[in-house]
Write a protein that holds these residues in place. Structure first.
Motif, mmCIF file in Angstrom:
data_model
loop_
_atom_site.group_PDB
_atom_site.id
_atom_site.type_symbol
_atom_site.label_atom_id
_atom_site.label_comp_id
_atom_site.label_asym_id
_atom_site.label_seq_id
_atom_site.Cartn_x
_atom_site.Cartn_y
_atom_site.Cartn_z
ATOM 1 N N ILE A 43 -3.140 -4.903 -5.564
ATOM 2 C CA ILE A 43 -3.379 -3.736 -4.726
ATOM 3 C C ILE A 43 -2.735 -2.500 -5.306
ATOM 4 O O ILE A 43 -3.261 -1.395 -5.225
ATOM 5 N N SER A 44 -1.559 -2.712 -5.943
ATOM 6 C CA SER A 44 -0.882 -1.573 -6.551
ATOM 7 C C SER A 44 -1.692 -1.017 -7.714
ATOM 8 O O SER A 44 -1.775 0.184 -7.933
ATOM 9 N N SER A 45 -2.325 -1.892 -8.475
ATOM 10 C CA SER A 45 -3.141 -1.455 -9.613
ATOM 11 C C SER A 45 -4.357 -0.693 -9.146
ATOM 12 O O SER A 45 -4.747 0.323 -9.738
ATOM 13 N N ILE A 46 -4.994 -1.149 -8.104
ATOM 14 C CA ILE A 46 -6.182 -0.458 -7.586
ATOM 15 C C ILE A 46 -5.812 0.904 -7.039
ATOM 16 O O ILE A 46 -6.463 1.912 -7.329
ATOM 17 N N LEU A 47 -4.708 0.951 -6.260
ATOM 18 C CA LEU A 47 -4.290 2.226 -5.687
ATOM 19 C C LEU A 47 -3.810 3.176 -6.750
ATOM 20 O O LEU A 47 -3.867 4.392 -6.574
ATOM 21 N N GLY A 48 -3.315 2.620 -7.879
ATOM 22 C CA GLY A 48 -2.855 3.497 -8.948
ATOM 23 C C GLY A 48 -3.969 4.332 -9.521
ATOM 24 O O GLY A 48 -3.732 5.376 -10.121
ATOM 25 N N LEU A 49 -5.227 3.867 -9.355
ATOM 26 C CA LEU A 49 -6.360 4.636 -9.846
ATOM 27 C C LEU A 49 -6.612 5.872 -9.010
ATOM 28 O O LEU A 49 -7.154 6.864 -9.485
ATOM 29 N N PHE A 50 -6.211 5.784 -7.748
ATOM 30 C CA PHE A 50 -6.521 6.886 -6.839
ATOM 31 C C PHE A 50 -5.289 7.662 -6.430
ATOM 32 O O PHE A 50 -5.361 8.861 -6.180
ATOM 33 N N ARG A 51 -4.154 7.027 -6.383
ATOM 34 C CA ARG A 51 -2.898 7.652 -5.985
ATOM 35 C C ARG A 51 -3.089 8.420 -4.671
ATOM 36 O O ARG A 51 -2.798 9.602 -4.566
ATOM 37 N N VAL A 52 -3.574 7.710 -3.674
ATOM 38 C CA VAL A 52 -3.764 8.324 -2.364
ATOM 39 C C VAL A 52 -2.406 8.419 -1.703
ATOM 40 O O VAL A 52 -1.791 7.387 -1.420
ATOM 41 N N PRO A 53 -1.877 9.616 -1.470
ATOM 42 C CA PRO A 53 -0.516 9.742 -0.934
ATOM 43 C C PRO A 53 -0.340 9.045 0.388
ATOM 44 O O PRO A 53 0.681 8.417 0.623
ATOM 45 N N ILE A 54 -1.347 9.139 1.241
ATOM 46 C CA ILE A 54 -1.148 8.537 2.569
ATOM 47 C C ILE A 54 -1.082 7.028 2.483
ATOM 48 O O ILE A 54 -0.341 6.369 3.201
ATOM 49 N N LEU A 55 -1.890 6.497 1.598
ATOM 50 C CA LEU A 55 -1.811 5.035 1.418
ATOM 51 C C LEU A 55 -0.475 4.620 0.830
ATOM 52 O O LEU A 55 0.076 3.577 1.180
ATOM 53 N N VAL A 56 0.060 5.394 -0.128
ATOM 54 C CA VAL A 56 1.387 5.090 -0.692
ATOM 55 C C VAL A 56 2.440 5.087 0.403
ATOM 56 O O VAL A 56 3.332 4.252 0.451
ATOM 57 N N HIS A 57 2.274 6.050 1.331
ATOM 58 C CA HIS A 57 3.240 6.137 2.428
ATOM 59 C C HIS A 57 3.241 4.861 3.246
ATOM 60 O O HIS A 57 4.295 4.322 3.607
ATOM 61 N N TYR A 58 2.063 4.345 3.524
ATOM 62 C CA TYR A 58 1.997 3.139 4.343
ATOM 63 C C TYR A 58 2.244 1.865 3.541
ATOM 64 O O TYR A 58 2.653 0.852 4.084
ATOM 65 N N LEU A 59 1.964 1.931 2.259
ATOM 66 C CA LEU A 59 2.284 0.750 1.429
ATOM 67 C C LEU A 59 3.778 0.464 1.394
ATOM 68 O O LEU A 59 4.210 -0.678 1.252
ATOM 69 N N GLN A 60 4.559 1.512 1.482
ATOM 70 C CA GLN A 60 6.021 1.329 1.488
ATOM 71 C C GLN A 60 6.485 0.506 2.687
ATOM 72 O O GLN A 60 7.560 -0.076 2.679
ATOM 73 N N LYS A 61 5.656 0.485 3.741
ATOM 74 C CA LYS A 61 6.022 -0.254 4.945
ATOM 75 C C LYS A 61 5.517 -1.688 4.933
ATOM 76 O O LYS A 61 5.841 -2.475 5.820
ATOM 77 N N VAL A 62 4.703 -2.013 3.946
ATOM 78 C CA VAL A 62 4.190 -3.387 3.871
ATOM 79 C C VAL A 62 5.328 -4.326 3.447
ATOM 80 O O VAL A 62 5.980 -4.107 2.424
ATOM 81 N N ASN A 63 5.551 -5.360 4.212
ATOM 82 C CA ASN A 63 6.643 -6.303 3.919
ATOM 83 C C ASN A 63 6.346 -7.599 4.664
ATOM 84 O O ASN A 63 6.573 -7.702 5.867
ATOM 85 N N PHE A 64 5.741 -8.571 3.970
ATOM 86 C CA PHE A 64 5.420 -9.837 4.626
ATOM 87 C C PHE A 64 5.491 -10.973 3.601
ATOM 88 O O PHE A 64 5.603 -10.746 2.398
ATOM 89 N N THR A 65 5.438 -12.185 4.099
ATOM 90 C CA THR A 65 5.517 -13.391 3.266
ATOM 91 C C THR A 65 4.221 -14.155 3.390
ATOM 92 O O THR A 65 3.730 -14.391 4.508
ATOM 93 N N THR A 66 3.649 -14.550 2.275
ATOM 94 C CA THR A 66 2.393 -15.281 2.271
ATOM 95 C C THR A 66 2.624 -16.726 2.665
ATOM 96 O O THR A 66 3.759 -17.195 2.807
ATOM 97 N N GLY A 67 1.531 -17.405 2.845
ATOM 98 C CA GLY A 67 1.622 -18.821 3.189
ATOM 99 C C GLY A 67 2.256 -19.663 2.109
ATOM 100 O O GLY A 67 2.698 -20.784 2.349
ATOM 101 N N PHE A 68 2.273 -19.152 0.865
ATOM 102 C CA PHE A 68 2.932 -19.867 -0.232
ATOM 103 C C PHE A 68 4.417 -19.594 -0.277
ATOM 104 O O PHE A 68 5.117 -20.113 -1.136
ATOM 105 N N GLY A 69 4.900 -18.698 0.595
ATOM 106 C CA GLY A 69 6.302 -18.336 0.572
ATOM 107 C C GLY A 69 6.595 -17.159 -0.313
ATOM 108 O O GLY A 69 7.757 -16.836 -0.559
ATOM 109 N N ASP A 70 5.543 -16.459 -0.851
ATOM 110 C CA ASP A 70 5.760 -15.301 -1.709
ATOM 111 C C ASP A 70 5.988 -14.052 -0.860
ATOM 112 O O ASP A 70 5.290 -13.817 0.140
#
Length: 475
Positions: A43-70
């Protein structure tokens, strides 16, 4: 799923992503990296193509653990936090190198780089002397040393306990350190402690036994002296010079008492006196027995016509002088020994390495050998004369008892030599004191027990008439 979470946050959708299950291959092709961070990197690579500031702002708040424990999260630039495998290059003893995964660096790298390794968190500040703990072998605790395993990497080792007398007081010690001469390793082999000092003490069970035997022998000698003093005018006491009998009892008492000088912590004066008193006391004892044997032979010769002058040349004065001269020779030997190479206290570390044996060094082997040799010479002469006189026609032939006593004496001291040389530490002293006590008791019992038996239990046989009458019947 990470992209969906960011769009949802940006659009104000209140949707929970705590139990997301990211399964299947990632939808991004050409991304190479750790699978644990594939979603974040995609997702970071895709967003790097656009550098949408608002999305960067909300990406900073993303914080979760996948079913694999990642753990999925992004930094302030909208970039995924990296997770790196930590590889350990392990050189083997044969020169080859094996790469071993030892841990991972997690998302907190920016604040100090926490290294997670097998349930242990190690903080790594990038200094060259810092690498994480080896997963091949655990650290060696104090009291042990590292020993490399043949054919394994250098980080693979065994923890061997230090040998007795050696310690290691650090973790992962390569070698154990030898304790100083007067110290020894403790039970855990991580500290040197003062060695135990060993000597034959009065509190030791062996020392108590020898002291008791010494005092008993002294009391027996005193008791026999009292019996002889009360019956000093009887024939059994007057036979063969009662003065020699009292002198023999006195010397035996000194032999018993000299044992006390061998017990207790060695000091200069006890080391100097113990062998001197022992040597002089035994020479006084053996010389008295030798003169008594010579008196028996002189009395027998004087009973014959051709030997009537035997007692004239070997009377009481000559007997005293003989004992005095024979004893004076031993006094001279001891005086020369003590003045040239006197025995001194000595701390011996060779007998028992874990202990200090406190003993008396004899100083001069020649002096000690001369002292024992002179006693042995007198004992051999006494035994020979008593053996030759054992069958002389006498109702109470003391030569028989002297022969038996000297046989005991010689047997004890012949057995003493190998036992003394093979006994370590305080037991060598115990062997010497036992030899003194055994030979002293042998002389006391063999010579004086038959006389005390007649004096106390059969007084009717303690008369000149009874002795002469029995002798006549035998003839």
């Amino acid at each position: 799923m990470a992209f969906r979470a960011a769009i949802s946050l940006a659009s104000g959708t209140d949707e929970s992503f705590s139990n997301l299950n990211c399964t299947g291959p990632p939808p991004v092709i050409g991304i190479v990296g750790d699978s644990s961070s594939t979603a974040s990197i995609a997702i970071s690579s895709i967003l790097g193509l656009f550098r949408v500031p608002i999305l960067v702002h909300y990406l900073q708040k993303v914080n979760f653990t996948t079913g694999f424990g990642d753990h999925v999260s992004f930094d302030e630039n909208g970039d995924a936090l990296p997770i790196y495998d930590v590889m350990n290059w392990q050189p083997s003893s044969d020169g080859s190198i094996r790469v071993q995964a030892v841990g991972v660096v997690n998302e907190e790298a920016a604040t100090g780089m926490v290294l997670t390794l097998d349930d242990d968190a190690l903080y790594w500040n990038f200094e060259p002397k810092q690498i994480p703990r080896s997963v091949c072998s655990e650290s060696c605790p104090p009291g042990t040393r590292q020993a490399s395993r043949k054919g394994f990497p250098v980080c693979c080792f065994d923890c061997l306990p230090c040998r007795d007398g050696m310690i290691s007081n650090t973790t992962d010690a390569n070698e154990c350190t030898v304790c100083p001469d007067e110290f020894w390793s403790n039970k855990d082999k991580d500290q040197c402690i003062p060695k135990e000092v060993e000597f034959l003490s009065y509190e030791d069970p062996l020392g108590i036994s020898l002291t008791t035997a010494s005092l008993l022998g002294t009391c027996f000698c005193a008791l026999v002296m009292v019996i002889f003093a009360l019956h000093r005018n009887t024939p059994i006491v007057r036979a063969n010079n009662s003065e020699l009998s009292f002198l023999l009892l006195l010397s035996l008492k000194l032999c018993f008492l000299c044992v006390l000088l061998f017990i207790g912590q060695p000091q200069l004066w006890t080391c100097q006196l113990r062998h001197a008193v022992f040597g002089i006391s035994f020479v006084l004892c053996i010389s008295s027995i030798l003169v008594k044997t010579m008196v028996v032979i002189a009395v027998f010769k004087s009973s014959r016509p051709e030997g009537k002058s035997a007692l004239k040349w070997f009377g009481a004065t000559q007997q005293r002088c003989t004992v005095l001269i024979l004893t004076a020779i031993q006094v001279v030997i001891c005086a020369v020994w003590l003045s040239t190479a006197s025995p001194t206290p000595h701390k011996n570390n060779q007998y028992i390495r874990s202990k200090i044996v406190y003993e008396c060094a004899i100083g001069s082997v020649a002096g000690f050998s001369m002292l024992l040799g002179y006693i042995g010479l007198l004992a051999a002469v006494s035994f020979l004369l008593a053996f030759l006189a054992r069958n002389l026609p006498d109702n109470f032939n003391e030569a028989k008892f002297i022969t038996f006593s000297m046989l005991i004496f010689c047997a004890v001291w012949i057995a003493f030599v190998p036992a003394y040389l093979s006994s370590p530490g305080k037991y060598a002293v115990a062997v010497e004191t036992f030899a003194i006590l055994a030979s002293s008791f042998g002389l006391l019992v063999a010579i004086f027990a038959p006389k005390c038996y007649i004096i106390l239990l059969h007084p009717e046989r303690n008369t000149k008439k009874a002795i002469m009458g029995r002798d006549t019947q035998k003839k």
